[in-house]
Design an enzyme around this catalytic site. Structure first.
Site, short mmCIF file in Angstrom:
data_model
loop_
_atom_site.label_atom_id
_atom_site.label_comp_id
_atom_site.label_asym_id
_atom_site.label_seq_id
_atom_site.Cartn_x
_atom_site.Cartn_y
_atom_site.Cartn_z
NE ARG A 43 -3.96 -2.60 2.41
CZ ARG A 43 -3.46 -3.37 3.32
NH1 ARG A 43 -2.16 -3.59 3.97
NH2 ARG A 43 -4.30 -4.28 3.37
CE LYS A 92 -6.07 -1.14 5.20
NZ LYS A 92 -7.66 -1.05 4.86
CG HIS A 150 -5.35 0.88 -3.69
ND1 HIS A 150 -4.83 0.28 -2.91
CD2 HIS A 150 -6.32 -0.55 -4.35
CE1 HIS A 150 -5.40 -0.75 -2.87
NE2 HIS A 150 -6.53 -1.16 -3.17
NE ARG A 160 -3.15 -3.34 -1.57
CZ ARG A 160 -2.67 -4.79 -0.50
NH1 ARG A 160 -1.23 -4.57 -0.71
NH2 ARG A 160 -3.49 -4.60 0.27
CG HIS A 174 -6.53 -8.34 0.54
ND1 HIS A 174 -6.39 -8.94 0.08
CD2 HIS A 174 -6.43 -7.08 1.50
CE1 HIS A 174 -6.03 -7.89 -0.93
NE2 HIS A 174 -5.93 -6.46 -0.03
CE1 TYR A 226 -6.79 -3.63 -3.22
CE2 TYR A 226 -8.53 -5.21 -2.14
CZ TYR A 226 -7.62 -4.42 -2.14
OH TYR A 226 -7.60 -2.72 -0.97
#
Length: 331
Positions: free
Chosen positions: A173, A197, A276, A279, A302, A311
């Site tokens: 990211r 994250k 993004h 990615r 993820h 994605y």
């Protein structure tokens, strides 16, 4: 003089947001987004139930009514869905803290969103951009704006190549890229240690081309730091730096976005290319080459496989080819 008192709704919203920032380690962007949505709903509850209202009195009908207000304000289904997701997370925390008996937001259906897959540049298109950055000796600087931040746009070929190599070659990211430090590069493991994250860390393979780009960039990075009197940051500072070595020298996500867009446009890619996109291209191209979906999930960081599936995309041609090669009745 009348004293302003904080409602229970506003106080609990503040506690939830503090928890997000301090305990879960949510990014500043995430906290801001949740603050906007949860604070807005808390204000609505103040009006609907009064300043003296109690959180336990909130029902799913209040949440549905609030979503109706958002639609009346002209918000899109995607924006309303984001608001509902934030409210659900708030009430999930409230239930965990035993401040409410159950999560009423679970009884509210999420608005159905149109499924659209963003255009992903082909592997050939991305490779063309990367090859052009490898060969570049000088680049045209974008016009500086009043902020001065645009001096970073397309101004340092070695660094800009590293940005593209890590975003596309590692699938990380934008926020993860700018968060990398020198120690994040694990040369012995041919990998980079990424903090994603919720501050969750993962090792992502470092490809040969990305490693070459990093080795070409680091001497110039060190030289600029030394010239700016930031020698203490050479060994342990941020990996991707701003051009002028301002502040802590770390490049911002906004500048990365400008750099990617400026380079993409100058190399003939679509105008909507952003970090993004690279990615997304990483996941899509890996899948096209036969990579296991769960391996891609691990590299992208993820939590759920369903997120990885969004994605990545299979073209109609790929599906037909798999069918032709594997189904007994296709032979």
């Amino acid at each position: 003089m009348e004293t302003m008192t904080t409602s229970e709704f506003a106080a609990l919203a503040e506690r939830f947001l503090a928890m997000l920032a301090n305990e879960r380690g949510a990014s500043e962007h995430t906290v801001r987004a949740y603050a906007r949505e949860v604070s807005s709903f808390a204000a609505y509850l103040d009006e609907a139930l009064g300043k003296g209202g109690k959180i336990g009195a909130v029902e799913h009908l209040h949440i549905r009514a609030y979503l109706g207000v958002l639609y009346q304000r002209g918000l899109t289904k995607a924006s309303v869905a984001r608001a509902l997701a934030a409210v659900r997370s708030w009430f999930k925390w409230l239930a965990k803290e035993r401040l409410v008996e159950q999560n009423p937001a679970l009884l509210v259906g999420t608005p159905k969103l149109p499924k659209h897959l963003p255009r992903v540049p082909s592997a050939e298109e991305v490779n063309r951009v990367l090859n052009s950055l490898e060969a570049a000796k000088t680049t045209v600087k974008a016009k500086k704006k009043d902020t001065g931040e645009d001096s970073d746009v397309v101004a340092w070929p070695e660094r800009d190549r590293v940005i593209f190599e890590l975003l596309y070659g590692c699938g990380i990211r934008n926020s993860e890229l700018v968060g990398l430090n020198m120690g994040s590069v694990k040369w012995g493991d041919d990998a980079i240690l990424v903090r994603g994250k919720g501050r969750k860390e993962r090792l992502v393979p470092l490809g040969d081309e990305a490693a070459i780009a990093l080795r070409a960039y680091m001497p110039a990075r060190a030289e600029k730091m030394m010239a700016a009197g930031k020698g203490a940051l050479v060994a342990d500072g941020p990996l991707v730096t701003n051009l002028r070595m301002r502040g802590d020298c770390r490049l911002t996500t906004r500048s990365v976005g400008r750099i990617v867009k400026a380079i993409a446009l100058s190399r003939g890619l679509a105008a909507d290319v952003h970090p993004h996109t690279l990615r997304h291209a990483f996941g899509t191209h890996m899948l096209e080459e036969g990579a296991d979906l769960r391996a891609i999930q691990e590299m992208l960081g993820h939590e759920r496989l369903s997120t990885t599936q969004r994605y990545t995309q299979l073209t109609a041609g790929q599906v037909q080819r798999v069918y032709d090669e594997t189904h007994p009745r296709a032979k």
